[in-house]
Design an enzyme around this catalytic site. Structure first.
Site, PDB file in Angstrom:
ATOM      1  N   GLU A 167       1.407  -1.704  -0.035  1.00 23.37           N
ATOM      2  CA  GLU A 167       0.054   0.184  -0.120  1.00 23.37           C
ATOM      3  C   GLU A 167       0.615   1.315  -0.294  1.00 23.37           C
ATOM      4  O   GLU A 167       0.773   2.064  -0.638  1.00 23.37           O
ATOM      5  CB  GLU A 167      -1.084  -0.158   0.975  1.00 23.37           C
ATOM      6  CG  GLU A 167      -1.963   1.511   1.118  1.00 23.37           C
ATOM      7  CD  GLU A 167      -2.941   1.580   2.474  1.00 23.37           C
ATOM      8  OE1 GLU A 167      -3.867   1.637   2.108  1.00 23.37           O
ATOM      9  OE2 GLU A 167      -2.380   0.169   3.259  1.00 23.37           O
ATOM     10  N   GLY A 207      -8.085   5.119   7.033  1.00 22.63           N
ATOM     11  CA  GLY A 207      -8.742   5.108   8.016  1.00 22.63           C
ATOM     12  C   GLY A 207      -8.380   4.794   8.653  1.00 22.63           C
ATOM     13  O   GLY A 207      -8.175   4.667  10.283  1.00 22.63           O
ATOM     14  N   ALA A 208      -7.982   3.223   8.645  1.00 21.06           N
ATOM     15  CA  ALA A 208      -7.151   2.491  10.018  1.00 21.06           C
ATOM     16  C   ALA A 208      -5.515   2.408   9.878  1.00 21.06           C
ATOM     17  O   ALA A 208      -5.278   1.666  10.390  1.00 21.06           O
ATOM     18  CB  ALA A 208      -7.581   0.963   9.167  1.00 21.06           C
ATOM     19  N   SER A 209      -4.795   2.606   9.331  1.00 21.95           N
ATOM     20  CA  SER A 209      -3.375   2.593   9.568  1.00 21.95           C
ATOM     21  C   SER A 209      -2.682   3.928   8.144  1.00 21.95           C
ATOM     22  O   SER A 209      -3.654   4.923   7.520  1.00 21.95           O
ATOM     23  CB  SER A 209      -2.502   1.309   7.925  1.00 21.95           C
ATOM     24  OG  SER A 209      -2.992   1.727   7.074  1.00 21.95           O
ATOM     25  N   THR A 210      -1.586   4.556   8.322  1.00 25.78           N
ATOM     26  CA  THR A 210      -0.185   4.949   8.088  1.00 25.78           C
ATOM     27  C   THR A 210       0.931   4.713   7.242  1.00 25.78           C
ATOM     28  O   THR A 210       1.284   3.779   8.362  1.00 25.78           O
ATOM     29  CB  THR A 210      -0.413   6.203   8.625  1.00 25.78           C
ATOM     30  OG1 THR A 210      -1.509   6.606   9.595  1.00 25.78           O
ATOM     31  CG2 THR A 210       0.620   7.883   8.843  1.00 25.78           C
ATOM     32  N   GLN A 211       0.669   5.514   5.826  1.00 18.27           N
ATOM     33  CA  GLN A 211       2.115   4.703   5.223  1.00 18.27           C
ATOM     34  C   GLN A 211       3.028   5.613   5.481  1.00 18.27           C
ATOM     35  O   GLN A 211       2.618   7.738   4.882  1.00 18.27           O
ATOM     36  CB  GLN A 211       1.671   3.564   3.907  1.00 18.27           C
ATOM     37  CG  GLN A 211       1.250   2.505   4.462  1.00 18.27           C
ATOM     38  CD  GLN A 211      -0.281   2.586   4.744  1.00 18.27           C
ATOM     39  OE1 GLN A 211      -0.606   2.104   6.010  1.00 18.27           O
ATOM     40  NE2 GLN A 211      -0.999   3.697   4.131  1.00 18.27           N
TER      41      GLN A 211
END
Length: 261
Positions: A167, A207-211
């Site tokens: 992602e 919404g549920a993670s950061t990359q």
């Protein structure tokens, strides 16, 4: 009289034949262009995020630039309702929300190209979390999606849960592609690699993670977290890391839980 008129008649005949020949050559060239022209190819990508699913339609010339297509987005549609992970208790209800967007997509892509148009669905952190909590439910959601798309006229290439690093790299590619860091047109309108242009890092707050993704100064030092991608004939070693549960929605949940304590 006949003798005096003969040269003019001959000239007229030659002129007529010349016009016919020019028209014939032009028609043949047009027909050859139509036959040999690679035309456009289309692809459909569904970004199944934690809070919603978005459908994108892309097109690109069949002729690639150094094994990579020059892609442009032609259509975008937000699927009504929440993300697909919210259907864990009722996977069969997934089909109806997709219908509205897919019907619009069918109108955007020529009917004769439907069967050759690939469809991909990539699910992100919402489904990664669901798989950790309830793998059976996650598999049932994906199976419902697969059944739906196999009944569509397009070439379904699968629905899968992508990893956090994947992602991150996709976000990095998108940001740099849109900024023209991989390819640009020169004075002769041909695609070339931009001279001296550097890539930028990408921070993707989902919404549920950061990359976070960027090209490090020393790729060997971060070898385990580096992915290599090849675009338009050039290789890039991209450092990427995904912070699970550090997306906007998950952070809000933790904040609310903290306030209620």
């Amino acid at each position: 009289r006949m003798l005096t008129r003969t040269p003019s008649v001959v000239a007229q005949v030659f002129l007529l034949l010349s016009i016919v020949l020019v028209i014939a050559i032009a028609v043949i060239q047009i027909n050859q262009q139509q036959i040999l022209s690679p035309g456009l190819k289309y692809g459909i990508v569904l970004d199944a995020g934690s809070s919603r699913t978005t459908v994108y339609v892309y097109e690109w010339p069949a002729e690639k630039e150094n094994d990579t297509g020059v892609v442009s987005q032609t259509f975008k549609c937000n699927v009504k309702g929440p993300g697909i992970s919210s259907y864990e208790s009722n996977p069969g209800a997934l089909a109806k929300p997709f219908d509205d967007c897919l019907n619009k997509v069918k109108e955007r892509i020529p009917v004769n190209l439907h069967k050759n148009t690939s469809v991909y669905l990539g699910a992100t952190a919402g489904m990664r979390l669901l798989r950790l909590q309830n793998e059976t439910a996650a598999n049932e959601v994906l199976a419902s999606i697969q059944n739906y798309f196999r009944a569509q006229p397009f070439e379904f290439r699968g629905a899968q849960i992508i990893t956090g690093p994947e992602e991150g790299v996709y976000g990095w590619i998108t940001a740099n592609y849109l900024m023209g860091n991989f390819l640009e047109r020169n004075l002769w309108r041909t695609w070339v690699h931009p001279y001296g242009k550097e890539t930028v890092g990408a921070l993707d707050l989902g919404g549920a993670s950061t990359q976070i993704s960027f090209i490090p100064e020393d790729s060997q030092e971060n070898f385990n977290s580096t992915l290599q991608v090849k675009l338009y004939g050039y290789s890039y070693n991209v450092y990427t890391h995904s912070f699970q549960c550090y997306g906007r929605d998950e952070a809000e949940k933790r904040l609310l839980a903290l306030l209620l304590q």
